[in-house]
Design a protein around this motif. Structure first.
Motif, PDB file in Angstrom:
ATOM      1  N   LEU A 249       1.062  -1.103   0.146  1.00  0.00           N
ATOM      2  CA  LEU A 249       0.036  -0.149   0.006  1.00  0.00           C
ATOM      3  C   LEU A 249       1.126   1.112   0.056  1.00  0.00           C
ATOM      4  O   LEU A 249       1.986   1.292   0.654  1.00  0.00           O
ATOM      5  CB  LEU A 249      -0.959   0.017   1.247  1.00  0.00           C
ATOM      6  N   TYR A 250       0.444   2.186  -0.695  1.00  0.00           N
ATOM      7  CA  TYR A 250       1.071   3.492  -0.827  1.00  0.00           C
ATOM      8  C   TYR A 250       0.659   4.615  -0.075  1.00  0.00           C
ATOM      9  O   TYR A 250      -0.561   4.778   0.066  1.00  0.00           O
ATOM     10  CB  TYR A 250       1.193   3.878  -2.377  1.00  0.00           C
ATOM     11  N   LEU A 251       1.595   5.571   0.484  1.00  0.00           N
ATOM     12  CA  LEU A 251       1.343   6.540   1.314  1.00  0.00           C
ATOM     13  C   LEU A 251       0.728   7.888   0.138  1.00  0.00           C
ATOM     14  O   LEU A 251       1.399   7.892  -0.825  1.00  0.00           O
ATOM     15  CB  LEU A 251       2.464   7.182   1.935  1.00  0.00           C
ATOM     16  N   ASN A 252      -0.353   8.377   0.666  1.00  0.00           N
ATOM     17  CA  ASN A 252      -1.093   9.438  -0.230  1.00  0.00           C
ATOM     18  C   ASN A 252      -1.487  10.461   0.734  1.00  0.00           C
ATOM     19  O   ASN A 252      -2.105  10.073   1.667  1.00  0.00           O
ATOM     20  CB  ASN A 252      -2.002   8.729  -1.092  1.00  0.00           C
ATOM     21  N   SER A 253      -1.470  11.751   0.260  1.00  0.00           N
ATOM     22  CA  SER A 253      -2.283  12.622   1.036  1.00  0.00           C
ATOM     23  C   SER A 253      -2.325  13.921   0.054  1.00  0.00           C
ATOM     24  O   SER A 253      -1.821  14.148  -0.821  1.00  0.00           O
ATOM     25  CB  SER A 253      -1.705  13.070   2.223  1.00  0.00           C
ATOM     26  N   ASN A 254      -3.271  15.092   0.575  1.00  0.00           N
ATOM     27  CA  ASN A 254      -2.922  16.367  -0.032  1.00  0.00           C
ATOM     28  C   ASN A 254      -2.237  17.165   0.852  1.00  0.00           C
ATOM     29  O   ASN A 254      -2.631  18.512   1.108  1.00  0.00           O
ATOM     30  CB  ASN A 254      -4.482  16.890  -0.071  1.00  0.00           C
ATOM     31  N   LYS A 255      -0.921  16.783   1.444  1.00  0.00           N
ATOM     32  CA  LYS A 255      -0.317  17.542   2.329  1.00  0.00           C
ATOM     33  C   LYS A 255      -0.540  17.653   3.585  1.00  0.00           C
ATOM     34  O   LYS A 255      -0.426  18.937   4.211  1.00  0.00           O
ATOM     35  CB  LYS A 255       0.402  19.000   1.468  1.00  0.00           C
ATOM     36  N   ASP A 256      -1.742  17.036   4.101  1.00  0.00           N
ATOM     37  CA  ASP A 256      -2.388  17.331   5.251  1.00  0.00           C
ATOM     38  C   ASP A 256      -2.264  16.101   6.125  1.00  0.00           C
ATOM     39  O   ASP A 256      -3.685  15.816   6.870  1.00  0.00           O
ATOM     40  CB  ASP A 256      -3.419  18.154   5.192  1.00  0.00           C
ATOM     41  N   ALA A 257      -1.461  15.177   6.261  1.00  0.00           N
ATOM     42  CA  ALA A 257      -1.592  13.849   7.077  1.00  0.00           C
ATOM     43  C   ALA A 257      -1.402  13.925   8.284  1.00  0.00           C
ATOM     44  O   ALA A 257      -1.277  13.025   9.373  1.00  0.00           O
ATOM     45  CB  ALA A 257      -0.564  12.960   6.309  1.00  0.00           C
ATOM     46  N   LYS A 258      -1.206  15.188   8.937  1.00  0.00           N
ATOM     47  CA  LYS A 258      -0.825  15.284  10.534  1.00  0.00           C
ATOM     48  C   LYS A 258      -2.262  14.890  11.092  1.00  0.00           C
ATOM     49  O   LYS A 258      -3.259  15.261  10.611  1.00  0.00           O
ATOM     50  CB  LYS A 258      -0.576  16.905  10.871  1.00  0.00           C
ATOM     51  N   THR A 259      -2.014  14.198  12.271  1.00  0.00           N
ATOM     52  CA  THR A 259      -3.022  13.569  12.951  1.00  0.00           C
ATOM     53  C   THR A 259      -3.784  12.625  12.374  1.00  0.00           C
ATOM     54  O   THR A 259      -3.942  12.648  11.082  1.00  0.00           O
ATOM     55  CB  THR A 259      -3.973  14.701  13.832  1.00  0.00           C
TER      56      THR A 259
ATOM     57  N   ASP B 191       2.414  12.934  -6.792  1.00  0.00           N
ATOM     58  CA  ASP B 191       3.635  13.345  -5.876  1.00  0.00           C
ATOM     59  C   ASP B 191       2.933  14.635  -4.703  1.00  0.00           C
ATOM     60  O   ASP B 191       2.216  15.182  -5.157  1.00  0.00           O
ATOM     61  CB  ASP B 191       4.552  13.988  -6.621  1.00  0.00           C
ATOM     62  N   GLY B 192       3.516  14.074  -3.679  1.00  0.00           N
ATOM     63  CA  GLY B 192       3.322  15.254  -2.674  1.00  0.00           C
ATOM     64  C   GLY B 192       4.155  14.857  -1.403  1.00  0.00           C
ATOM     65  O   GLY B 192       5.340  14.001  -1.388  1.00  0.00           O
ATOM     66  N   TYR B 193       3.809  15.600  -0.346  1.00  0.00           N
ATOM     67  CA  TYR B 193       4.802  15.599   1.035  1.00  0.00           C
ATOM     68  C   TYR B 193       3.774  15.747   2.076  1.00  0.00           C
ATOM     69  O   TYR B 193       2.938  16.500   1.868  1.00  0.00           O
ATOM     70  CB  TYR B 193       6.101  16.206   1.083  1.00  0.00           C
ATOM     71  N   ASP B 194       4.464  15.461   3.179  1.00  0.00           N
ATOM     72  CA  ASP B 194       3.820  15.681   4.584  1.00  0.00           C
ATOM     73  C   ASP B 194       4.863  16.332   5.500  1.00  0.00           C
ATOM     74  O   ASP B 194       5.768  15.461   5.457  1.00  0.00           O
ATOM     75  CB  ASP B 194       2.990  14.720   5.206  1.00  0.00           C
ATOM     76  N   ALA B 195       4.740  17.172   6.201  1.00  0.00           N
ATOM     77  CA  ALA B 195       5.756  17.677   7.027  1.00  0.00           C
ATOM     78  C   ALA B 195       5.187  17.913   8.623  1.00  0.00           C
ATOM     79  O   ALA B 195       4.100  18.238   8.596  1.00  0.00           O
ATOM     80  CB  ALA B 195       6.383  19.253   6.559  1.00  0.00           C
ATOM     81  N   PHE B 196       6.072  17.705   9.426  1.00  0.00           N
ATOM     82  CA  PHE B 196       5.804  18.004  10.825  1.00  0.00           C
ATOM     83  C   PHE B 196       7.168  18.490  11.356  1.00  0.00           C
ATOM     84  O   PHE B 196       8.104  17.998  11.193  1.00  0.00           O
ATOM     85  CB  PHE B 196       5.286  16.645  11.509  1.00  0.00           C
ATOM     86  N   ASN B 197       6.763  19.228  12.602  1.00  0.00           N
ATOM     87  CA  ASN B 197       7.727  19.455  13.303  1.00  0.00           C
ATOM     88  C   ASN B 197       8.138  18.622  14.573  1.00  0.00           C
ATOM     89  O   ASN B 197       7.078  18.400  15.526  1.00  0.00           O
ATOM     90  CB  ASN B 197       7.571  21.081  14.040  1.00  0.00           C
ATOM     91  N   TYR B 198       9.254  18.187  14.812  1.00  0.00           N
ATOM     92  CA  TYR B 198       9.451  17.363  16.066  1.00  0.00           C
ATOM     93  C   TYR B 198      10.489  18.196  17.056  1.00  0.00           C
ATOM     94  O   TYR B 198      11.602  18.622  16.688  1.00  0.00           O
ATOM     95  CB  TYR B 198      10.292  16.029  15.451  1.00  0.00           C
ATOM     96  N   ASN B 199       9.668  18.236  18.118  1.00  0.00           N
ATOM     97  CA  ASN B 199      10.432  19.083  19.230  1.00  0.00           C
ATOM     98  C   ASN B 199      10.942  17.900  20.283  1.00  0.00           C
ATOM     99  O   ASN B 199      10.086  17.495  20.745  1.00  0.00           O
ATOM    100  CB  ASN B 199       9.569  19.813  19.742  1.00  0.00           C
ATOM    101  N   PRO B 200      12.280  17.707  20.597  1.00  0.00           N
ATOM    102  CA  PRO B 200      12.479  16.749  21.371  1.00  0.00           C
ATOM    103  C   PRO B 200      12.198  17.004  22.769  1.00  0.00           C
ATOM    104  O   PRO B 200      12.341  16.310  23.711  1.00  0.00           O
ATOM    105  CB  PRO B 200      14.143  16.956  21.313  1.00  0.00           C
TER     106      PRO B 200
END
Length: 699
Positions: free
Chosen positions: A491-501, A515-524
């Motif tokens: 199965l392939y990952l897919n989104s409209n750039k809003d896969a957070k949560t 093609d697309g991407y999803d970004a998140f901020n990781y704060n240690p």
């Protein structure tokens, strides 16, 4: 007066008499193999039964009448009900009611609406307390049918020997022998870091059946000499001990090993020496190679092992050091070498070594038994659970035996934690009434009888693999592991750039789309939780991640609701393309089963430190914004997704209480300086991030 007979692993150890004026017992003297005179049960006696058989006799006497009244009612198979003591029971079959929501449950045997017995199990024993004449309604029937008229021996403690290793260090070694045995006999060896005296009674059953039993404190532990450095010396020390056993006058030079966790690790370490005297392994929830299993899974440092490190930080095992209510504060201490100084008041030298050896160097390679697999030829019976925190060790062991002849390999894989075969419910996740096995101790003895005594008892016949499918709650069999009757599904990952949560638009789809991407901020400073209780020392528990998945530093990719049931069995492989604003970070993947109510139950997970994406020996830091491919293999599972349920893959960069948070700096998990990283997952035809797994098909 009611008379009950107490058995463990098929051996009659005691008679218990419930009288109006108290409880009496007559206990087997294991040394003479004769029963002692009947005597009133004292508090110390009751403690003995509770510790060795996990049955509180005094408490049971108080409950007997209530149980009798309760179980005279009619219940359906799988129906749950409560006793007046707020215990939950469910009907397994016509004669057995199993206890739910309890570790080491006390199951009840009922015949003609009368309570006639009790069953309690652990990783290595099955205890039966039964009224005389009703033995055939319990697991004792299996023992009697397969080992009728069994001859049992008295036990002789031969002594404690300081066995010298090749470098001059001597290890404290207890030897037990059966009495009145003239011929040379096979040996069962147990090597432990927890204190050999604590486990003597667990292995009496083998001595009574004609085996020599040798129990040894590993180097630096309890009464043995040397410095405690976990796993470092176990290959050589194991081989030297095997050679010593073979040289003894009572030995027939055929040795088996048994034990769980670290006691499993020492078996594979010894086997990797190629020693000719080692003829059988019973490997239970074994730990594996350091960068695959513990303590550096995927190159990250497991914070979850700190409880264990505390418990073995002194010369003698001290489990009370695990029990703390300040783990959150302790795990935030930096540098990491200060953790034990502040929490315990002293250094833990081996933990400091773990910190000093940052990459997979010769120190870690010494501990890697799997890399010497070409020398491992020993027939092995492997037992583990899907939620065992050492399951990656079992995965490595299964990899070794998959090419063995069919009669030299056997595996039992259940819905269990590291404390295998002891509960039917974990963190409110319920398994079937059949989740606990009554026959593991019979398997262990039969394996040794077959491989060490060369008895043709059929344990090596039939399908070598038995595994439990969660969801269906069924035991199944297979010729090998990985099982054969599967097809690979991707199965392939897919989104409209809003896969957070979990409320985002991340999807798992069958075709690689745009093609697309999803970004998140990781704060240690604010790592995502991993649902465990540190003091329990169980770091792979299933749990409901529905609330965790609401965090915006977790990307979630979810299928549509399944229209047909689908069973996946094996490990899950996650291939993904990612970049980071940091030169290094961690990746954590988790697969969950989402039910119709939205509960998201963890099945498997995996971890990888980004700089080890190609190998563990030569770290390669990332360039900011550059896209790299990463592959993470998870632990194993067998799970049926029900109609209406969904599969969810989550990706993040932290798992509090599982791994130490990566600082997103070149100093990794051991840094006082933290920076927030923007981590990005790419998907589509250019970067086909995907998840693949094995789907069972009708054979």
């Amino acid at each position: 007066m009611e008379k009950f007979k107490l058995y463990q692993s098929g051996i009659h150890y005691s008679n218990i008499y419930f009288k109006e004026d108290g409880v009496y017992h007559e206990k087997l003297d294991i040394y003479s193999n004769e029963f002692e005179e009947i005597a009133i049960l004292s508090e110390d006696d009751n403690k003995y039964y509770n510790e060795n058989y996990r049955i509180n006799i005094y408490e049971l006497k108080k409950k007997l009448k209530s149980y009798s009244d309760t179980f005279k009612k009619s219940y359906k198979i799988n129906e749950k009900f409560d006793t007046e003591y707020k215990e939950v029971y469910s009907k397994l079959d016509d004669f057995t009611y199993v206890q739910r929501n309890k570790k080491f449950p006390l199951d009840i045997v009922v015949v003609d609406n009368n309570v006639v017995g009790f069953i309690c199990v652990s990783r290595e024993n099955c205890t039966v307390l039964i009224e005389e004449g009703y033995e055939s309604y319990t697991p004792l029937k299996m023992w009697e049918e397969n080992i009728p008229n069994e001859k049992l021996y008295g036990i002789r403690f031969d002594g404690t020997y300081m066995v010298k290793m090749r470098d001059g260090i001597s290890l404290s070694t207890d030897v037990f022998l059966p009495i009145n045995v003239e011929e040379n006999i096979p040996t069962i060896l147990i090597r432990t870091p927890y204190g050999k005296e604590l486990i003597h009674s667990t292995y009496y059953k083998y001595i009574q059946r004609g085996y020599a039993v040798v129990i040894q404190d590993v180097r630096g532990r309890n009464l043995s000499e040397g410095v405690w450095d976990p796993c470092v010396h176990e290959r050589e020390d194991g081989e030297d001990t095997l050679n010593w056993i073979a040289s003894q006058s009572w030995s027939n030079k055929r040795v088996g090993m048994i034990g769980g966790s670290y006691l499993g690790y020492v078996q594979w370490a010894a086997a990797s020496s190629g020693n000719p005297y080692l003829k059988a392994l019973v490997s239970i929830v074994t730990s594996g190679s350091p960068f695959i299993d513990l303590p550096r899974r995927g190159g990250s440092l497991l914070s979850g092992v700190m409880a264990w490190a505390f418990a073995v930080s002194e010369k003698k095992f001290n489990p009370s050091l695990m029990m703390r209510d300040d783990w959150d504060e302790i795990l935030n201490i930096r540098p990491l070498k200060n953790i034990s100084k502040i929490a315990l008041g002293y250094d833990i030298p081996f933990f400091n070594k773990w910190i000093d050896h940052k990459d997979h160097d010769s120190y870690w390679e010494t501990q890697n038994w799997h890399s010497r697999k070409e020398k491992i030829k020993v027939p092995a019976l492997i037992v583990s659970g899907w939620y065992d925190d050492d399951h990656m060790g079992t995965t490595q062991a299964l990899d070794i035996i998959k090419d063995y002849d069919k009669n030299n390999r056997k595996a039992v894989l259940g819905p269990w934690l590291h404390g295998a075969n002891t509960t039917r419910d974990i963190n409110e996740v319920e398994f079937g009434n059949n989740a606990i096995r009554y026959d593991l101790d019979y398997y262990y003895l039969s394996w040794f009888d077959n491989k060490l005594k060369l008895i043709d008892n059929k344990i090596d016949k039939g399908e070598p693999v038995e595994y439990y499918t969660v969801g269906d709650n069924k035991w199944k069999t297979s010729t090998n592991w990985p099982i054969n009757n599967t097809i690979t599904k991707t199965l392939y990952l897919n989104s409209n750039k809003d896969a957070k949560t979990s409320l985002g638009d991340g999807r798992l789809v069958e075709e690689c789309l745009n093609d697309g991407y999803d970004a998140f901020n990781y704060n240690p400073d604010n790592p995502a939780p991993h649902i465990i209780d540190m003091s329990e020392n169980e770091i792979a528990s299933p749990g409901n991640y529905v609330d965790v998945e609401k965090r915006d530093d977790i990307l979630c990719y979810t299928t549509e609701a399944f229209k047909e049931e689908m069973t996946i069995t094996g490990c899950v492989v996650v291939n993904f393309f990612a970049s980071s604003s940091a030169k290094d970070t961690d990746w954590v993947v988790r697969l969950t089963d989402v039910d119709k109510e939205g509960n998201s139950t963890k099945l498997v997970d995996g971890v990888l430190c980004a700089k080890y994406r190609n190998n563990f020996t030569e770290p390669e830091f990332m360039e900011e914004g550059k896209v790299y491919k990463f592959t993470i293999k998870t632990t194993n599972i067998s799970n049926t997704f029900k109609v209406g349920n969904k599969m969810r893959l989550s990706i993040t960069s932290s798992a509090k209480n599982f791994i130490f948070p990566h600082s997103n700096t070149l100093n990794g998990y051991d840094s006082n300086e933290y920076i927030t990283a923007e981590n990005t997952i790419y998907h589509g035809k250019e970067f086909p991030s995907n998840i693949s797994f094995e789907v069972e098909i009708d054979s």
